[in-house]
Write a protein that holds these residues in place. Structure first.
Motif, short mmCIF file in Angstrom:
data_model
loop_
_atom_site.label_atom_id
_atom_site.label_comp_id
_atom_site.label_asym_id
_atom_site.label_seq_id
_atom_site.Cartn_x
_atom_site.Cartn_y
_atom_site.Cartn_z
N VAL B 143 0.72 1.94 -19.80
CA VAL B 143 0.14 1.34 -18.60
C VAL B 143 1.06 1.56 -17.39
O VAL B 143 2.28 1.44 -17.51
N GLY B 144 0.44 1.88 -16.27
CA GLY B 144 1.18 1.96 -15.01
C GLY B 144 0.69 0.89 -14.05
O GLY B 144 -0.45 0.42 -14.17
N TYR B 145 1.55 0.49 -13.12
CA TYR B 145 1.15 -0.44 -12.07
C TYR B 145 1.36 0.26 -10.74
O TYR B 145 2.39 0.91 -10.53
N SER B 146 0.41 0.11 -9.84
CA SER B 146 0.47 0.86 -8.59
C SER B 146 0.18 -0.02 -7.38
O SER B 146 -0.84 -0.71 -7.34
N GLY B 147 1.06 0.00 -6.42
CA GLY B 147 0.78 -0.53 -5.09
C GLY B 147 0.72 -2.03 -4.96
O GLY B 147 1.21 -2.77 -5.80
N ALA B 165 5.69 2.42 -16.11
CA ALA B 165 6.08 3.11 -14.88
C ALA B 165 5.32 2.46 -13.73
O ALA B 165 4.20 1.97 -13.93
N ALA B 166 5.91 2.45 -12.55
CA ALA B 166 5.24 1.81 -11.42
C ALA B 166 5.42 2.60 -10.14
O ALA B 166 6.50 3.14 -9.87
N VAL B 167 4.34 2.68 -9.37
CA VAL B 167 4.39 3.16 -7.99
C VAL B 167 4.35 1.92 -7.10
O VAL B 167 3.38 1.16 -7.15
N LEU B 168 5.42 1.70 -6.35
CA LEU B 168 5.48 0.50 -5.51
C LEU B 168 5.37 0.90 -4.05
O LEU B 168 5.84 1.97 -3.64
N PHE B 169 4.75 0.03 -3.27
CA PHE B 169 4.53 0.32 -1.85
C PHE B 169 5.41 -0.63 -1.04
O PHE B 169 5.18 -1.84 -1.04
N ALA B 170 6.42 -0.07 -0.40
CA ALA B 170 7.38 -0.88 0.36
C ALA B 170 6.74 -1.27 1.68
O ALA B 170 7.07 -0.73 2.73
#
Lengths: 246, 246
Positions: B143-147, B165-170
């Motif tokens: 599972v990934g987490y995004s944004g 894994a994660a895509v984070l939005f600063a």
């Protein structure tokens, strides 16, 4: 421009050593490059350590570029490798080493003495190389510049209209004067920053990125030291060139 | 978990609305997903503006994810959309708006009141959604987490071992307490920063990136404001998930 040797690599890439006046260089062209299908060119910048010492890293970058259909070329920097020593540059490097060994801050005077004369001498040489390379029927535009001393890349981006896009490596000392110059850069930029680069000032790298005048500029920061750029970051830089030069 | 509606989109993607207790959500699964070939899941985070308002941007991100063979899912945040109002959150938002309209600095008290209770409530709900989604035969791990709200992504990365894994939005205000929490994150991170984001503190975003404990973390900074993430930056985030979840 005189070719002094050539070899065909495993993947059909032609690697040719050349001299341009007294300046040695290397050109790699993909097997697909021809007069009817000239390959767009990527200039491979590098630190002033000499082409012999840098060869394996340059050849690896050239392999990546040629696999994507680009020609790649590099030349020796003034005062490096087999080129005549240059007393002022040697002095500046000695001053830098002394300051770093003593744990002292590296003053503006040292940075300016180290970088500005190198930029002044190197940039016209890269432009002369471009003149000679673009005459070859198998090499064409548009042209990209990649890596090496970021101040050389910055100056080239300002003064050389044939360069359409640049991948810059935020990994060297930057004279204050270059921050003003950076504002005049307008081509698309892809800037690599190694977050934990021992010899680099992270804040200066971020300030330089901020200063670039380009409407399209991207910063890719990754973990690790100066030479630890991850494979996926190299791939992303390659995609940047493919997006802008093809 | 109850599906309340479903529609088949042009590209064969199945979009289903659901409720999980009182919480509405949406699940998108690619045409290829089946019990014998479950699709890895990306959780789509979003700001607390309500799913209706965010629908078109979420659907666009889901289209990207499903085209890459992922399932994608999102749920309404507490106090947003059609969910019961939440007096303390409304008060914190009003305090934030008042401070920003007055051009005052947004104090720690406002940031904490705005974000920390949201993290406390939202994270267990996303975990419950994960429980329900991973039971579906056509949805699988990793599972990934995004944004979305970066503090929610940070907390999830710390407490939820199923997220790989994660895509984070600063792009949101970060309570001081989250910087300590960030040090405990160890999964690969891909952090997007819009360099000119009006409502965002760039230095805080860089400090948070620095704080993350992950050995693999990458910062992609691009020009433009909060909602101006360029197409190529979205593509790069998608490649990050493909690299880590497949």
């Amino acid at each position: 421009m005189h070719f002094t040797s050539e070899q065909r690599l495993d993947d059909g890439v032609l690697e040719r050593a050349f001299t341009l006046g007294e300046i040695p260089g290397i050109l790699w062209t993909p097997a697909s490059a021809s007069a009817s299908a000239p390959a767009p060119l990527i200039l491979l910048g590098h630190p002033p350590l000499g082409l012999h010492k840098m060869y394996s890293r340059l050849a690896e970058r050239a392999r990546h570029a040629t696999a994507d259909g680009f020609a790649a070329a590099t030349i020796e920097l003034p005062g490096s490798g087999d080129r005549p020593r240059w007393a002022a540059a040697d002095q500046a490097r000695a001053d830098l080493r002394r300051a770093m060994a003593a744990g002292e801050p590296v003053g503006d005077g040292i940075v300016d003495a180290l970088v500005l004369p190198l930029v002044e001498r190197a940039v016209p040489e890269w432009q002369a190389a471009l003149d000679a390379l673009l005459v070859l029927p198998e090499v064409g535009g548009p042209v990209g510049y990649s890596g090496g001393v970021i101040s050389i890349g910055t100056r080239l981006a300002v003064v050389e209209p044939r360069i359409s896009a640049a991948v810059l490596f935020a990994g060297s000392l930057v004279p204050r004067a270059m921050f003003e110059e950076a504002r005049r850069v307008t081509i698309p930029l892809h800037v690599l920053l190694q977050w934990d680069d021992e010899g680099n000032d992270r804040q200066a790298a971020l300030d330089l990125f901020d200063a670039f005048g380009s409407r399209e500029k991207t910063l890719h920061a990754n973990m690790g030291g100066h030479t630890g750029v991850p494979q996926f970051a190299g791939d992303a830089a390659a995609r940047f060139f493919t997006r802008h030069l093809k």
